[in-house]
Motif scaffolding. Structure first.
Motif, PDB file in Angstrom:
ATOM      1  N   ALA A 200       0.848  -1.189   0.000  1.00 52.28           N
ATOM      2  CA  ALA A 200       0.000   0.000   0.000  1.00 52.28           C
ATOM      3  C   ALA A 200       0.882   1.237   0.000  1.00 52.28           C
ATOM      4  N   LEU A 201       0.462   2.249  -0.717  1.00 50.96           N
ATOM      5  CA  LEU A 201       1.177   3.525  -0.758  1.00 50.96           C
ATOM      6  C   LEU A 201       0.561   4.433   0.300  1.00 50.96           C
ATOM      7  N   VAL A 202       1.372   4.871   1.244  1.00 51.75           N
ATOM      8  CA  VAL A 202       0.901   5.646   2.396  1.00 51.75           C
ATOM      9  C   VAL A 202       1.439   7.070   2.316  1.00 51.75           C
ATOM     10  N   GLN A 203       0.589   8.033   2.604  1.00 56.93           N
ATOM     11  CA  GLN A 203       0.999   9.432   2.639  1.00 56.93           C
ATOM     12  C   GLN A 203       0.847   9.965   4.059  1.00 56.93           C
ATOM     13  N   GLN A 204       1.886  10.620   4.540  1.00 62.47           N
ATOM     14  CA  GLN A 204       1.898  11.236   5.863  1.00 62.47           C
ATOM     15  C   GLN A 204       1.968  12.749   5.671  1.00 62.47           C
ATOM     16  N   TYR A 205       0.860  13.426   5.945  1.00 59.75           N
ATOM     17  CA  TYR A 205       0.821  14.883   5.809  1.00 59.75           C
ATOM     18  C   TYR A 205       1.461  15.511   7.049  1.00 59.75           C
ATOM     19  N   VAL A 206       2.466  16.353   6.829  1.00 61.33           N
ATOM     20  CA  VAL A 206       3.129  17.058   7.921  1.00 61.33           C
ATOM     21  C   VAL A 206       2.714  18.528   7.927  1.00 61.33           C
ATOM     22  N   SER A 207       2.768  19.148   6.761  1.00 59.49           N
ATOM     23  CA  SER A 207       2.340  20.533   6.603  1.00 59.49           C
ATOM     24  C   SER A 207       2.076  20.755   5.123  1.00 59.49           C
ATOM     25  N   VAL A 208       1.616  21.953   4.785  1.00 62.93           N
ATOM     26  CA  VAL A 208       1.365  22.242   3.377  1.00 62.93           C
ATOM     27  C   VAL A 208       2.662  22.241   2.579  1.00 62.93           C
ATOM     28  N   GLN A 209       3.802  22.408   3.252  1.00 63.57           N
ATOM     29  CA  GLN A 209       5.098  22.388   2.578  1.00 63.57           C
ATOM     30  C   GLN A 209       5.758  21.010   2.586  1.00 63.57           C
ATOM     31  N   LYS A 210       5.245  20.081   3.365  1.00 61.84           N
ATOM     32  CA  LYS A 210       5.944  18.805   3.511  1.00 61.84           C
ATOM     33  C   LYS A 210       4.974  17.650   3.764  1.00 61.84           C
ATOM     34  N   SER A 211       5.159  16.571   3.020  1.00 62.66           N
ATOM     35  CA  SER A 211       4.493  15.310   3.313  1.00 62.66           C
ATOM     36  C   SER A 211       5.452  14.186   2.954  1.00 62.66           C
ATOM     37  N   ASN A 212       5.313  13.069   3.627  1.00 63.76           N
ATOM     38  CA  ASN A 212       6.194  11.916   3.417  1.00 63.76           C
ATOM     39  C   ASN A 212       5.409  10.766   2.801  1.00 63.76           C
ATOM     40  N   LEU A 213       6.069  10.015   1.925  1.00 60.37           N
ATOM     41  CA  LEU A 213       5.474   8.828   1.337  1.00 60.37           C
ATOM     42  C   LEU A 213       6.167   7.585   1.873  1.00 60.37           C
ATOM     43  N   TRP A 214       5.378   6.531   2.065  1.00 61.12           N
ATOM     44  CA  TRP A 214       5.877   5.265   2.580  1.00 61.12           C
ATOM     45  C   TRP A 214       5.312   4.120   1.750  1.00 61.12           C
ATOM     46  N   LEU A 215       6.060   3.033   1.688  1.00 62.26           N
ATOM     47  CA  LEU A 215       5.561   1.785   1.112  1.00 62.26           C
ATOM     48  C   LEU A 215       5.259   0.838   2.272  1.00 62.26           C
ATOM     49  N   LEU A 216       4.002   0.396   2.348  1.00 59.41           N
ATOM     50  CA  LEU A 216       3.540  -0.434   3.459  1.00 59.41           C
ATOM     51  C   LEU A 216       3.324  -1.875   2.988  1.00 59.41           C
ATOM     52  N   ASP A 217       4.011  -2.808   3.623  1.00 59.53           N
ATOM     53  CA  ASP A 217       3.775  -4.224   3.369  1.00 59.53           C
ATOM     54  C   ASP A 217       2.462  -4.605   4.048  1.00 59.53           C
ATOM     55  N   VAL A 218       1.449  -4.924   3.259  1.00 59.31           N
ATOM     56  CA  VAL A 218       0.113  -5.157   3.797  1.00 59.31           C
ATOM     57  C   VAL A 218       0.077  -6.382   4.705  1.00 59.31           C
ATOM     58  N   ARG A 219       0.932  -7.368   4.449  1.00 60.38           N
ATOM     59  CA  ARG A 219       0.921  -8.587   5.262  1.00 60.38           C
ATOM     60  C   ARG A 219       1.640  -8.395   6.595  1.00 60.38           C
ATOM     61  N   THR A 220       2.796  -7.748   6.583  1.00 67.05           N
ATOM     62  CA  THR A 220       3.609  -7.646   7.803  1.00 67.05           C
ATOM     63  C   THR A 220       3.476  -6.317   8.532  1.00 67.05           C
ATOM     64  N   GLY A 221       2.996  -5.297   7.834  1.00 68.33           N
ATOM     65  CA  GLY A 221       2.893  -3.969   8.437  1.00 68.33           C
ATOM     66  C   GLY A 221       4.170  -3.163   8.388  1.00 68.33           C
ATOM     67  N   LYS A 222       5.225  -3.710   7.786  1.00 76.06           N
ATOM     68  CA  LYS A 222       6.492  -2.988   7.698  1.00 76.06           C
ATOM     69  C   LYS A 222       6.349  -1.815   6.736  1.00 76.06           C
ATOM     70  N   MET A 223       6.838  -0.648   7.172  1.00 74.44           N
ATOM     71  CA  MET A 223       6.798   0.538   6.323  1.00 74.44           C
ATOM     72  C   MET A 223       8.205   0.963   5.955  1.00 74.44           C
ATOM     73  N   THR A 224       8.378   1.253   4.656  1.00 76.49           N
ATOM     74  CA  THR A 224       9.669   1.673   4.122  1.00 76.49           C
ATOM     75  C   THR A 224       9.529   3.071   3.548  1.00 76.49           C
ATOM     76  N   ALA A 225      10.426   3.970   3.950  1.00 69.15           N
ATOM     77  CA  ALA A 225      10.371   5.345   3.459  1.00 69.15           C
ATOM     78  C   ALA A 225      10.575   5.375   1.952  1.00 69.15           C
TER      79      ALA A 225
END
Length: 638
Positions: A200-225
């Motif tokens: 799953a592609l995950v977006q983390q909103y921090v502010s209007v100037q910054k957000s982070n994207l992560w790759l989430l392993d749906v089976r294990t829950g591991k997130m990779t920046a």
């Protein structure tokens, strides 16, 4: 014979006397507000009857378009089988609902809250009824469907009421619901699933100037920046194409949001849209990956374009009127649905043929019997502010033939502050210009989106906050010189952050404004930050400042309207939602009490079944009646 009897009975029945005052909805509290005379709702009735039809997506099995339309008190879901065909209502809830159809047409999800509290729940629509899928208590927000329609990703605060953890489920089997990632903060969302549903592609909103994207392993829950989270990069959206390519809008390497692709290993962004300036507001990928449709925001007007991901060729939609576009939804057969609005028509649903590029209107919403072509188009106004920064806004003028001479003016300031006023349909707001002859100006002060990353950051933190208020002064200087504007009759209104701007402008420019209508407004930044819902508190601290830091707290207190309320001398109308999770009711209560204790005038309208702005028609109607009465008394001196 029957006709004669009925006529005779009517002749003997005395006519009901005209109402002296308009009835107030039971859920509204009108504190210090005079009764609304019946002539106001009578004259405004047609302006309150305009509707819209916002595209929600496709029923993939029937080919019908699902739209949101209000025929009763709240917006509900309807299906439309073809262009300009009837809207068939399918949900009948007391609260407004959002429709989230699956890509395969097997399931229709509904997102709904209660009384505007924004503690949304997810439901499965089944034979006219809503089946609850979430816990019924926490705040839950839809994220994305998997491409095969077997999974839905969403965020929920059910663990502790604050953090938006990530969940997945098969909505046809609610027992499959599970948390896949425990996170910290309130800005998390699942944006899409890889074609095999493993990532799953995950977006983390921090502010209007910054957000982070992560790759989430749906089976294990591991997130990779995904990419370098140490950089200040904002992603407008990101999702998977059918072939697994990650598409996103990003301001990496640019002042504006561009459309491009992301390398899943390196996170490198490669821009694909050719526009060197202006934001790409949104995009949608065809079900077969044959095109990527995207919307470019050019000074508040939308341009819809289709990009061929194989060749890079870009084509523009044809025969579209000037207006604002949003809500793109690709159908299985390639058609693109979208919502469009302008000064001359309310938000309606359209489709675009990907080959012909011809737009087809699917709904033609009612405008209360009024001719929308008589509504004034917006004029773009650009001025230099106190520091040389260019700021702009849109001016609506009354018809000079109907209203000759100098006209009164109301400033209408948008919320956000990460927002932008764009010239769409103004609904009941058209009454001001068309019937009362009042000009309306909607400014985009510094900090507004749509003008680049540099511009949106110009108001950040407590030390820069009042610079946006100074922009209002620059607009006043220009508009008061306009030969068609009456400089002696000007007022201000705004909602949410625009409500703070309303208070602040009423204080700073009280000698130039005659009245202020401030809606769901921040009156004290410290108490606002302390009392806004916990899931959003840290996100607001990034924008406004951190009240826990003594120096920032002192500055936040200094610039808060409540601190300078003794300088507020003009009449005030305050509109509040009792269930508002963003700007709590206490923000309104404290400034109303302070104004009255100083001998000032403060009308206070409270919606006990409303949140951050009134959504129920009966409440919105009464609000507009009260506002009209307020403007007539204090701006027009009637």
């Amino acid at each position: 014979m029957l006709k004669k009897v009925l006529l005779a009975a009517a002749a003997l029945t005395p006519l009901a006397p005209a109402l002296a005052d308009a009835p107030k909805p039971a859920a509204l509290v009108a504190d210090g507000i005079p009764p609304v005379p019946d002539d106001i709702p009578a004259s405004m009735r047609a302006y309150g009857e305009s509707r819209s039809a916002v595209a929600q997506g496709w029923n993939a099995k029937t080919g019908a378009l699902i739209v949101s339309t209000r025929f009763g008190n709240t917006a509900q879901l309807h299906t439309v089988s073809g262009p300009l065909m009837s809207r068939r209502q399918i949900t009948f809830e007391a609260e407004p609902v959002q429709g989230l159809p699956s890509p395969t047409g097997d399931t229709l999800l509904v997102q709904k809250d209660v009384g505007g509290n924004e503690f949304f729940q997810l439901y499965r629509f089944d034979q006219g009824r809503l089946q609850l899928l979430t816990d019924g208590k926490s705040r839950n927000e839809f994220g994305a469907w998997s491409q095969d329609g077997k999974l839905v990703g969403y965020s929920s605060t059910r663990r502790n009421g604050t953090d938006s953890d990530l969940y997945v489920m098969n909505p046809l089997d609610p027992k499959t619901d599970r948390m896949v990632a425990q996170v910290k903060g309130g800005g998390w969302a699942i944006n899409g699933f890889s074609p095999d549903n493993r990532t799953a592609l995950v977006q983390q909103y921090v502010s209007v100037q910054k957000s982070n994207l992560w790759l989430l392993d749906v089976r294990t829950g591991k997130m990779t920046a995904l990419g370098d989270h140490g950089q200040s990069i904002a992603y407008g959206n990101a999702t998977y194409a059918p072939d697994g390519t990650i598409w996103a809008t990003s301001d990496e390497g640019s002042d504006f949001q561009r459309l491009g692709t992301l390398d899943p290993r390196s996170g490198r962004f490669t821009p694909k849209s050719p526009e060197p300036k202006w934001d790409v507001d949104s995009f949608e990928i065809a079900r077969d990956g044959s095109y990527v449709a995207y919307v470019v925001n050019e000074k508040g007007s939308s341009k819809l374009r289709l990009l061929d991901p194989k060749t890079g060729a870009v084509r523009q939609a044809r025969n579209l009127p000037l207006g604002v576009i949003g809500g793109l939804h690709a159908a299985p057969d390639g058609r693109l649905a979208f919502t469009m609005t302008s000064a001359r028509f309310p938000a309606d649903s359209f489709t675009l043929g990907p080959v012909s590029l011809e737009a087809t209107r699917w709904t033609e919403s009612e405008t209360g019997g009024l001719d929308p072509k008589l509504n004034p188009e917006a004029e773009l106004v650009e001025v230099k502010s106190f520091d040389g920064e260019t700021v702009s806004g849109f001016l609506y003028r009354p018809n000079p033939k109907k209203f000759p001479g100098k006209r009164p003016l109301i400033f209408d300031i948008h919320g956000g502050p990460e927002g932008q006023y764009t010239p769409g349909y103004r609904g009941a707001g058209n009454y001001l210009t068309n019937e009362l002859g009042v000009a309306v100006f909607a400014p985009n002060v510094r900090g507004s989106t749509g003008f680049g990353k540099r511009f949106v950051s110009l108001d950040n933190g407590p030390n820069k906050r009042e610079d946006s208020v100074k922009d209002i002064g620059a607009f006043l200087d220009t508009l008061q010189k306009d030969p068609r504007i009456d400089r002696s009759r000007m007022a201000v209104t705004g909602g949410s952050y625009g409500g703070y701007m309303c208070y602040a402008s009423a204080i700073r420019y009280g000698d130039r404004f005659k009245a202020a209508d401030c809606i769901v407004a921040i009156s004290n930044f410290v108490t606002f930050l302390e009392n806004t819902q916990s899931y959003r508190r840290d996100l607001r601290r990034v924008e406004y400042g951190d009240e826990r830091d003594p120096a920032q707290r002192a500055k936040l207190t200094e610039i808060s309207p409540l601190t300078s309320v003794n300088r507020l001398k003009i009449p005030l109308l305050v509109v509040t939602g009792a269930n508002d999770p963003r700007v709590p009711e206490s923000e309104a209560n404290q400034i109303v009490a302070a104004v009255r204790s100083n001998g000032g005038t403060a009308w206070h309208l409270v919606g006990k079944n409303e949140g951050h702005g009134f959504r129920k028609k009966e409440n919105r109607d009464y609000e507009s009646w009260v506002e009209t009465m307020f403007w007539k008394k204090y701006l027009l001196a009637e």
